[in-house]
Structure formats: C-alpha cells, structure tokens
Motif scaffolding. Structure first.
Motif, PDB file in Angstrom:
ATOM      1  N   LEU B 169       0.836  -1.212   0.000  1.00 56.83           N
ATOM      2  CA  LEU B 169       0.000   0.000   0.000  1.00 56.83           C
ATOM      3  C   LEU B 169       0.867   1.258   0.000  1.00 56.83           C
ATOM      4  CD1 LEU B 169      -2.811  -1.046   2.501  1.00 56.83           C
ATOM      5  CD2 LEU B 169      -2.954  -0.903   0.013  1.00 56.83           C
ATOM      6  N   PHE B 170       1.965   1.194   0.733  1.00 58.44           N
ATOM      7  CA  PHE B 170       2.912   2.306   0.793  1.00 58.44           C
ATOM      8  C   PHE B 170       3.437   2.602  -0.616  1.00 58.44           C
ATOM      9  CE2 PHE B 170       7.519   3.279   2.298  1.00 58.44           C
ATOM     10  CZ  PHE B 170       7.326   4.633   2.096  1.00 58.44           C
ATOM     11  N   GLY B 171       3.869   1.556  -1.334  1.00 51.59           N
ATOM     12  CA  GLY B 171       4.376   1.695  -2.703  1.00 51.59           C
ATOM     13  C   GLY B 171       3.309   2.245  -3.633  1.00 51.59           C
ATOM     14  N   THR B 172       2.082   1.746  -3.476  1.00 50.40           N
ATOM     15  CA  THR B 172       0.989   2.190  -4.349  1.00 50.40           C
ATOM     16  C   THR B 172       0.712   3.680  -4.147  1.00 50.40           C
ATOM     17  OG1 THR B 172       0.058  -0.010  -4.122  1.00 50.40           O
ATOM     18  CG2 THR B 172      -1.395   1.665  -5.027  1.00 50.40           C
ATOM     19  N   VAL B 173       0.626   4.081  -2.878  1.00 48.29           N
ATOM     20  CA  VAL B 173       0.346   5.500  -2.582  1.00 48.29           C
ATOM     21  C   VAL B 173       1.468   6.389  -3.127  1.00 48.29           C
ATOM     22  CG1 VAL B 173       0.155   7.184  -0.693  1.00 48.29           C
ATOM     23  CG2 VAL B 173      -1.121   5.044  -0.593  1.00 48.29           C
ATOM     24  N   LEU B 174       2.707   5.921  -2.942  1.00 51.63           N
ATOM     25  CA  LEU B 174       3.859   6.702  -3.397  1.00 51.63           C
ATOM     26  C   LEU B 174       3.837   6.878  -4.919  1.00 51.63           C
ATOM     27  CD1 LEU B 174       6.276   7.976  -1.992  1.00 51.63           C
ATOM     28  CD2 LEU B 174       7.584   5.925  -2.502  1.00 51.63           C
ATOM     29  N   LYS B 218       6.217  19.211   1.280  1.00 48.75           N
ATOM     30  CA  LYS B 218       5.868  18.183   0.287  1.00 48.75           C
ATOM     31  C   LYS B 218       7.143  17.497  -0.228  1.00 48.75           C
ATOM     32  CE  LYS B 218       5.580  18.301  -3.970  1.00 48.75           C
ATOM     33  NZ  LYS B 218       5.545  18.694  -5.352  1.00 48.75           N
ATOM     34  N   ASN B 219       8.164  18.322  -0.541  1.00 48.02           N
ATOM     35  CA  ASN B 219       9.409  17.749  -1.079  1.00 48.02           C
ATOM     36  C   ASN B 219      10.133  16.886  -0.065  1.00 48.02           C
ATOM     37  OD1 ASN B 219       8.964  18.848  -3.504  1.00 48.02           O
ATOM     38  ND2 ASN B 219      10.789  20.117  -3.554  1.00 48.02           N
ATOM     39  N   VAL B 220      10.177  17.379   1.172  1.00 48.42           N
ATOM     40  CA  VAL B 220      10.860  16.612   2.227  1.00 48.42           C
ATOM     41  C   VAL B 220      10.125  15.281   2.437  1.00 48.42           C
ATOM     42  CG1 VAL B 220      11.346  16.554   4.716  1.00 48.42           C
ATOM     43  CG2 VAL B 220      11.918  18.586   3.378  1.00 48.42           C
ATOM     44  N   ALA B 221       8.788  15.361   2.499  1.00 44.42           N
ATOM     45  CA  ALA B 221       7.990  14.140   2.704  1.00 44.42           C
ATOM     46  C   ALA B 221       8.193  13.170   1.542  1.00 44.42           C
ATOM     47  CB  ALA B 221       6.519  14.506   2.849  1.00 44.42           C
ATOM     48  N   GLN B 222       8.156  13.704   0.337  1.00 47.06           N
ATOM     49  CA  GLN B 222       8.305  12.841  -0.849  1.00 47.06           C
ATOM     50  C   GLN B 222       9.685  12.183  -0.874  1.00 47.06           C
ATOM     51  OE1 GLN B 222       7.874  14.612  -4.865  1.00 47.06           O
ATOM     52  NE2 GLN B 222       5.837  13.765  -4.766  1.00 47.06           N
ATOM     53  N   GLY B 224      11.749  11.728   1.641  1.00 46.62           N
ATOM     54  CA  GLY B 224      11.869  10.801   2.768  1.00 46.62           C
ATOM     55  C   GLY B 224      11.157   9.481   2.492  1.00 46.62           C
ATOM     56  N   LEU B 225       9.955   9.575   1.934  1.00 48.07           N
ATOM     57  CA  LEU B 225       9.180   8.357   1.671  1.00 48.07           C
ATOM     58  C   LEU B 225       9.821   7.519   0.565  1.00 48.07           C
ATOM     59  CD1 LEU B 225       5.517   9.668   1.974  1.00 48.07           C
ATOM     60  CD2 LEU B 225       6.776   8.269   3.596  1.00 48.07           C
ATOM     61  N   ILE B 226      10.356   8.186  -0.464  1.00 47.71           N
ATOM     62  CA  ILE B 226      11.022   7.437  -1.545  1.00 47.71           C
ATOM     63  C   ILE B 226      12.244   6.710  -0.970  1.00 47.71           C
ATOM     64  CG2 ILE B 226      12.347   7.676  -3.693  1.00 47.71           C
ATOM     65  CD1 ILE B 226      10.388   9.922  -4.485  1.00 47.71           C
ATOM     66  N   ILE B 232      13.443  -0.229   2.289  1.00 48.37           N
ATOM     67  CA  ILE B 232      12.652  -1.434   2.604  1.00 48.37           C
ATOM     68  C   ILE B 232      12.741  -2.422   1.446  1.00 48.37           C
ATOM     69  CG2 ILE B 232      10.347  -2.326   3.151  1.00 48.37           C
ATOM     70  CD1 ILE B 232       9.681   0.392   4.383  1.00 48.37           C
ATOM     71  N   LEU B 233      12.681  -1.882   0.220  1.00 53.35           N
ATOM     72  CA  LEU B 233      12.741  -2.729  -0.974  1.00 53.35           C
ATOM     73  C   LEU B 233      14.070  -3.505  -1.014  1.00 53.35           C
ATOM     74  CD1 LEU B 233      10.950  -3.162  -3.556  1.00 53.35           C
ATOM     75  CD2 LEU B 233      12.524  -1.642  -4.723  1.00 53.35           C
TER      76      LEU B 233
END
Lengths: 110, 409
Positions: B169-174, B218-222, B224-226, B232-233
């Motif tokens: 779900l994390f990957g899908t949302v990203l 937004k950029n920091v969140a993006q 960080g999440l990537i 994790i991948l």
C-alpha cells in the motif's frame, strides 16, 4: 472554429517574415531590421525571436541556408512568402474596414 | 553565533517553488540578488541552487522554456542552443543555469530589452515543455499500469500478502502521488500558457513565499518516503536473495498446522530420511502480514518407510495462509486457481467431496498433482509428487488428510 497558432501571425511573427522577405539573414540581422523598420516601436525580445525562428523553420516558412559558427542564416520559402502575403491581405482588409467605419460615422481625415 | 559573510563565498539554498512556477522562480532569484546572493553558472544540481555572495544589486532573472530535452544525455548535453545564447547575449542576457525544463538567464543591465516581448510566442514556447511533461506523465502512467499488471498476475491478495500489505500500500500510494505530481505540473503549465494568451503578462512581483512551507514540506515528505521505500525494498530483496527467512526443516521447532509426509505415510511408519538435502530444499519460511497473520511456505523432500515396508517418497510443497477473514481466504484460493489456469499445461483433476469451503485440483506445469483447499479463514495450496517404485498414494487420499488437518486446526 478558433484558428491555430500559426494561422494568424502575431505582430512579431509578421515583422520577422517581413525581414526575411528582404533577403536571407541571421536572427540578429532580422532583429536589427525590425528595429530600423519600426523606428524602435517594435522591439523583439531575443527569446521571442528565437522561438519564432524555430517555429518558422519547423513550419517551413524559412530554411537554414548557411551555418557559420553560432550564426545561422535563413532564407524565406515559398510557403513563408504565401503566409506573409495572406497576413498582409488580412491586415489591409482590417485597415480598409477600419477606415470605412471611420468615414461612415462622419469623421474625416484632416 | 554570527554567520561570517564573505564575498565570493558559496551559499546553498533549496528553491522555494517548482521550476514550472516561472513567476515565483524569477522573483525568488531577483530577491536573492537583492540580498547579495547570485546564482552561479550551472548553479542547479540535484534540486539545490548554489549562490555566490557579493555586493547586493538589482538583477533580473528570466526562465526560458527549453525547446528540447535538458537531460545531460540529450543533444548538446541539454545545454541551450549556442545561437539562442548568442542572441540573448547581444541583448545583455547571460545564460546562467538550467532547472528541469527551463533555462535561466540573468541581466543586470537596467535598460535590457525583455527576453520575451510577445506573450503568445512565449505561450507557444511553453508548448514544448508541456508536451515533454505530458509525455513523461503518460510514460510514468504506462509503466505503472504495466508493472501493476505484471505484479498482479499472481492476484491482488496473493501479491499483497507475499510482498507485505503495508509495504504494498505504501508503494501504491507513493507511485500514485508521483503520477499526480506529474499531472499537476502539466496542469500548471497549461494554466501558465492560458495566462500568457489571455492576460499577456506574467506577474514579476509574485509572492513566492506564499506556498514555500507547503512546497518544502511536500518535497521533504516525498524524498523521505522514496528513500524509505527504497531501503525497505532493498532489505526485502536481500532477505529474499539470501534466503534469510528460510529455516532448514531440521531446525524448525514450530508446530505445523497441516499434514506433512510423515502424516501421509500413516501411523507406524518406521523410518524417515530427507532427500535432496543441501540443494536449497527442505525449508520452512514463516511470516506474518496484516491480512494474513500466519503464512507458511513449506518444502519437504523425503522418503518414509511405511508400516507395511513400502516407501512413500517424493516432494511436498505447501503454501499455507491463515487470513483475517474467510472472504480473503476464498479470494486467495481463487487467485491460486486462476494463476494455475494461466499455465500452459494446466489440467484439472477430479477429487471427491471434502468438508471444506473451496477445493480444486489440477496438474501443475511440472505435472505435479496440486490441490487448493479453503476452510473458513485457512487456505492451503499444496503440490505433492511421488517417486517411489513400491508405493504411490492416491490423490484423493493425501488431499483428504490435508483437508482433515486444516479442519482440525
């Protein structure tokens, strides 16, 4: 139906075609010609000129005939002359309409 | 502590607005110049702007839509056409740097002619950027759809449970977020073109500070999440390649919730020997997921001497899932069957009625008899091949034992 971008030439486009109607030249020469022709009334920005040159080349209104270092010389094509003539006719009609409307209202030139 | 401000010193800043916010970028760079910070030549790298400190002065900056790709692998290394640079230089505009789809020019000459004097032509120049961006957005969308189809060939629930539902779900949302970002960029460019065509001017006094906090967050969140997603991948991938989660059968001390080969051999079996040892076989892998709290991948190759002296020999592969609801269990069972149906040598097998909610049997692509059983929230997918000359157990018999084992559980 609205006309496409190149169907009506903007003033800058029209003057660039006018410049190339005189003789083959490079972009800077075309800008200088327009400055002289309009006595500085129309000053085409370099980015505008470059975009117009690229667009005209893509539309085959002009073609590159010589490259000397950074300097490219273009000459107008038959299609370019036709586009110029069509725009000229349109502008003439505009002026004629405007003058007719002016006289019709009873105004007259001094 | 007071910051020492020396002329010539390099200062790094994150731009407060995206590259396609032409008005915001131009105003920000001009404001930086007013503070004595001047964008250096090729001063954009990895989204960070490099400035050189000097005496503050008024400098105009203009973003020019790049007619071709600005990628370093593109023609001319993504740099602007020398003819354009020369033309602009003649009118006192110097090429400074590129940021994504735009070239940045600066001029400190007070009477310098504007770079763009015809808004309709400027809108026309933006066409190339918009088309490239739209192409990139479609490209991203195409690959997302293609990868999703490939990934989901196994089935949605199977893929989610095997990859980890939260991670999936994390990957899908990203991915959706990145696609949406691309789309918003295209929309912003269309709006800018419309503004140029109708209003005829850009707002050179635009307040770029208005959306800065949102843009940074937004950029920091993006980012960080990537980064987190990639970590994790890689972690999951290395675990899978190194088979970290696989426990040799001999070392597994858990209680298996399903029948295995010794159970198939029946009571009184006299000897058990694992075969194909040391070849990566005979392992158990157990993991948990929010949709299926207990999952087991079981792989056993053995020979068992039965009470009558005959030998049961072969290999048993089991996928076992205990899901959070019978509905998901049923979905999983159906997905296993649909996946098998797509195989070239799929051949359905008949089995007698069993006390389960779903059952199906078939020959898999390796010609191993395979069965899918679902009882309430439990799903079992098992393949059992036999190689013994002295004894071959009937499909109905071992399937019945499997069904009983999950029913009893």
């Amino acid at each position: 139906m609205p006309k496409k971008a190149m169907e009506i030439l903007t003033e800058s486009m029209f003057y660039v075609l006018m410049a190339f109607c005189q003789s083959p030249m490079c972009g800077i020469d075309a800008a200088d010609y327009i400055d002289r022709r309009t006595k500085g009334r129309l000053q085409i920005g370099p980015a505008t000129l470059y975009t117009i040159l690229a667009k005209f080349e893509k539309e085959k209104y002009i073609r590159e005939i010589n490259v000397d270092g950074r300097k490219r010389t273009y000459s107008i094509t038959e299609k370019g002359i036709q586009a110029y003539e069509e725009e000229l006719a349109r502008l003439r009609q505009c002026v004629a309409d405007a003058e007719y409307a002016f006289l019709e209202r009873g105004y007259h030139y001094d | 502590m007071t910051e020492t401000k020396k002329n010539g010193q390099h200062v790094y800043r994150l731009p407060p607005c995206p590259s396609y916010d032409v008005e915001g970028m131009e105003r920000w760079l001009a404001d930086m110049a007013q503070q004595g910070l001047f964008l250096v030549k090729d001063g954009f790298f990895a989204g960070i702007a490099t400035f050189e400190r000097n005496e503050p002065k008024s400098v105009k900056y203009r973003l020019e839509a790049a007619p071709k790709s600005t990628s370093m692998w593109a023609d001319n290394g993504g740099e602007p056409d020398p003819e354009a640079v020369e033309l602009n230089e003649k009118y006192h505009w110097t090429y400074v740097a590129k940021r994504r789809n735009f070239y940045i020019y600066s001029s400190s000459a007070p009477g310098a002619r504007e770079l763009n004097t015809d808004p309709k032509v400027q809108a026309l120049a933006l066409n190339a950027v918009r088309k490239r961006q739209a192409g990139a957005a479609w490209n991203a969308f195409f690959w997302v759809v293609l990868y999703s189809l490939l990934l989901l060939r196994k089935g949605l629930f199977l893929t989610m449970i095997e990859a980890g539902t939260w991670f999936f779900l994390f990957g899908t949302v990203l991915v959706l977020w990145l696609c949406l970002d691309s789309l918003l960029e295209v929309i912003a460019l269309v709006k800018l073109q419309k503004k140029l065509s109708t209003d005829g001017v850009l707002d050179s006094e635009k307040n770029w500070k208005k959306h800065t906090v949102f843009y940074y967050c937004k950029n920091v969140a993006q980012f960080g999440l990537i980064a987190l997603f990639i970590c994790i991948l890689i972690h999951n991938w290395s675990d899978s390649v190194l088979e970290k989660n696989q426990i040799p059968l001999g070392e597994y001390h858990g209680v298996l919730p399903f029948a295995v080969m010794t159970d198939f051999a029946g009571e009184g079996s006299r000897g058990y020997r694992m075969t194909m040892s040391g070849m990566g076989f005979n392992t158990v892998e157990e993991w948990s997921d929010c949709l299926a709290p207990r999952n087991i991948k079981y792989d056993e190759h053995a020979e068992v001497i039965r009470m009558d002296g005959t030998i049961l020999e072969g290999g048993l592969y089991i996928d076992y899932h205990e899901t959070i609801s019978p509905h998901i269990a049923k979905k999983l069972a159906v997905e296993y069957y649909q996946m098998a149906q797509r195989e070239k040598h799929f051949q359905p097998l008949a089995i007698p009625p069993l006390d389960v909610d779903y059952c199906a049997a078939y020959m898999d692509e390796l010609h191993f008899p395979t069965v899918i059983l679902q009882k309430e929230n439990i799903v079992i997918h098992a393949s059992f091949y036999q190689t013994s000359d002295s004894y071959t157990m009937e499909l109905a018999e071992w399937v019945h034992m499997l069904a009983e084992s999950i029913t009893a559980h």
